[in-house]
Design an enzyme around this catalytic site. Structure first.
Site, PDB file in Angstrom:
ATOM      1  N   CYS A  30     -18.271  20.160 -79.161  1.00 42.32           N
ATOM      2  CA  CYS A  30     -17.074  19.477 -79.636  1.00 42.32           C
ATOM      3  C   CYS A  30     -17.100  19.299 -81.151  1.00 42.32           C
ATOM      4  O   CYS A  30     -18.167  19.274 -81.771  1.00 42.32           O
ATOM      5  CB  CYS A  30     -16.951  18.111 -78.961  1.00 42.32           C
ATOM      6  SG  CYS A  30     -16.363  18.181 -77.257  1.00 42.32           S
TER       7      CYS A  30
ATOM      8  N   HIS B  66     -16.731  23.072 -72.175  1.00 39.57           N
ATOM      9  CA  HIS B  66     -15.966  23.351 -73.386  1.00 39.57           C
ATOM     10  C   HIS B  66     -15.538  24.817 -73.421  1.00 39.57           C
ATOM     11  O   HIS B  66     -16.333  25.710 -73.125  1.00 39.57           O
ATOM     12  CB  HIS B  66     -16.802  23.033 -74.626  1.00 39.57           C
ATOM     13  CG  HIS B  66     -16.004  22.941 -75.881  1.00 39.57           C
ATOM     14  ND1 HIS B  66     -15.513  24.059 -76.531  1.00 39.57           N
ATOM     15  CD2 HIS B  66     -15.574  21.885 -76.597  1.00 39.57           C
ATOM     16  CE1 HIS B  66     -14.840  23.686 -77.595  1.00 39.57           C
ATOM     17  NE2 HIS B  66     -14.855  22.373 -77.672  1.00 39.57           N
TER      18      HIS B  66
ATOM     19  N   HIS C 123     -15.277  28.282 -74.527  1.00 38.87           N
ATOM     20  CA  HIS C 123     -16.000  29.067 -75.530  1.00 38.87           C
ATOM     21  C   HIS C 123     -16.460  30.384 -74.922  1.00 38.87           C
ATOM     22  O   HIS C 123     -16.439  30.569 -73.702  1.00 38.87           O
ATOM     23  CB  HIS C 123     -17.223  28.297 -76.051  1.00 38.87           C
ATOM     24  CG  HIS C 123     -18.311  28.136 -75.038  1.00 38.87           C
ATOM     25  ND1 HIS C 123     -18.254  27.210 -74.012  1.00 38.87           N
ATOM     26  CD2 HIS C 123     -19.504  28.786 -74.873  1.00 38.87           C
ATOM     27  CE1 HIS C 123     -19.348  27.286 -73.269  1.00 38.87           C
ATOM     28  NE2 HIS C 123     -20.124  28.238 -73.764  1.00 38.87           N
TER      29      HIS C 123
ATOM     30  N   GLU D 203     -26.793  44.307 -50.065  1.00 38.50           N
ATOM     31  CA  GLU D 203     -26.068  44.565 -51.307  1.00 38.50           C
ATOM     32  C   GLU D 203     -26.997  44.593 -52.512  1.00 38.50           C
ATOM     33  O   GLU D 203     -26.761  45.316 -53.475  1.00 38.50           O
ATOM     34  CB  GLU D 203     -24.997  43.479 -51.482  1.00 38.50           C
ATOM     35  CG  GLU D 203     -23.922  43.568 -50.413  1.00 38.50           C
ATOM     36  CD  GLU D 203     -23.376  42.201 -50.037  1.00 38.50           C
ATOM     37  OE1 GLU D 203     -22.156  42.101 -49.827  1.00 38.50           O
ATOM     38  OE2 GLU D 203     -24.167  41.257 -49.948  1.00 38.50           O
TER      39      GLU D 203
END
Length: 351
Positions: free
Chosen positions: A55, A164, A166, A320
């Site tokens: 932030c 956040h 990004h 897989e």
């Protein structure tokens, strides 16, 4: 015996970009789910948190305090996987114990100062700033490094513990495995046909109209015929474009439109902040800029893990992992689900 129905019967599909096959088993969607259920996602996120290291004004783990940025914010990763100017390994003692130099740099790009937003919720103008930064970064780092990988991991389920908005950028002195394979397959297709593989594929998808999720004047987004992940998509420009910095004004604006619509549909599917890993693949950079890379076509890929709900994901394990990747929901069924969803975000409707 009944005739083959790709929506009902198992079959394999070829991925020409990766030169590998994917097992499709649509009948398995009928089985009841008794496997792992993920914890529900906490979407009660504040617009800002002084303790969040991404932030504005936040303190990162290395003690650096972020500026009070109002748009995007780019900085060097505090814990990079790649560094410059480190010792290089010597000659291998045996061909079974080969080692090669690896140098580079890692960066983080914050999309927006607000903690509680995502690309799906940002305005077109805000998304355009991000796209321009991607182009600028790819051009800058691409002048020095052979590969620049722009990628976003979204959601805790994808290993991203920080909500956040990004992405990360890892630039390397070498061409990694996946882009190396894509370079090989696209080159071979170009030499054999004289055409660019993904442009041929794009035209066929437009003609078939079976797997399209979002389309506009400059871009096409489809669930690829060979998709491995349940709601995987590939985003391709309609013009021949080698690298993201080569996009013109119209293509950049149209990309804003497509990204917002695609990510809104993702979120609307299970009415959750849809997790995914995404990244851009374009022609290699560094010394490759002086080589003929006309076989390449820029594209982005999105790999979301969710399958049946916001709490049930697809696992690539067992067969897989050991033999061949597979999926249950067919790409056509996945595309139909996504295409039918509203382009208005569910949070906007709720408000």
């Amino acid at each position: 015996m009944a005739s083959f129905d790709p929506s009902e019967h198992q079959h394999r599909r070829y991925n020409p970009l990766m030169d590998e096959w994917v097992l499709v088993s649509p009948h398995r969607m009928k089985r009841p789910w008794k496997g792992q259920v993920e914890k529900s996602v906490n979407e009660d996120i504040p617009p800002s948190d002084p303790n969040n290291p991404l932030c504005p004004g936040g303190t990162r783990p290395n003690g650096v305090i972020n500026p009070n940025y109002e748009g995007t914010f780019l900085f060097t990763n505090d814990f990079p996987a790649l560094l410059d100017d480190t010792p290089e390994p010597g000659e291998a003692e045996h061909q079974l114990f080969r080692c090669a130099p690896a140098s580079g740099t890692c960066q983080v790009l914050c999309f927006h100062p607000r903690l509680d937003t995502t690309l799906a919720l940002m305005t077109l103008a805000e998304i355009r700033v991000v796209i321009d930064k991607w182009a600028e970064i790819n051009s800058d780092l691409g002048s020095r490094y052979s590969w620049v990988q722009i990628f976003e991991n979204r959601g805790a389920i994808m290993g991203c513990s920080n909500p956040h908005p990004h992405c990360q950028i890892w630039a390397s002195s070498f061409l990694p495995n996946i882009p190396s394979m894509k370079d090989k397959t696209q080159r071979e297709y170009f030499l054999k046909t004289g055409n660019v593989m993904l442009l041929d594929y794009l035209q066929m998808e437009i003609k078939k109209q079976e797997r399209i999720v979002v389309e506009n004047g400059s871009w096409l987004c489809v669930v690829p015929y060979w998709a491995l992940w349940p709601f995987e998509t590939i985003v391709i420009p309609k013009r021949h474009v080698l690298r993201i910095e080569d996009l013109n004004e119209t293509e950049r604006n149209d990309l804003c439109d497509l990204i917002k619509k695609l990510l809104t549909k993702y979120d609307n599917l299970f009415e959750t902040s849809f997790p995914y890993s995404m990244g851009w693949h374009g022609a290699p950079t560094g010394a490759y800029r002086s080589a003929d890379c006309s076989h390449w076509q820029l594209h982005a890929v999105y790999y979301p893990p969710l399958l049946r709900s916001a709490s049930i994901k697809k696992f690539q394990v067992g067969y897989e992992m050991l033999a061949e990747g597979g999926r249950d929901l067919t790409p056509e069924q996945a595309a139909q689900k996504l295409q039918s969803l509203s382009e208005e975000h569910y949070k906007s409707r709720d408000n």
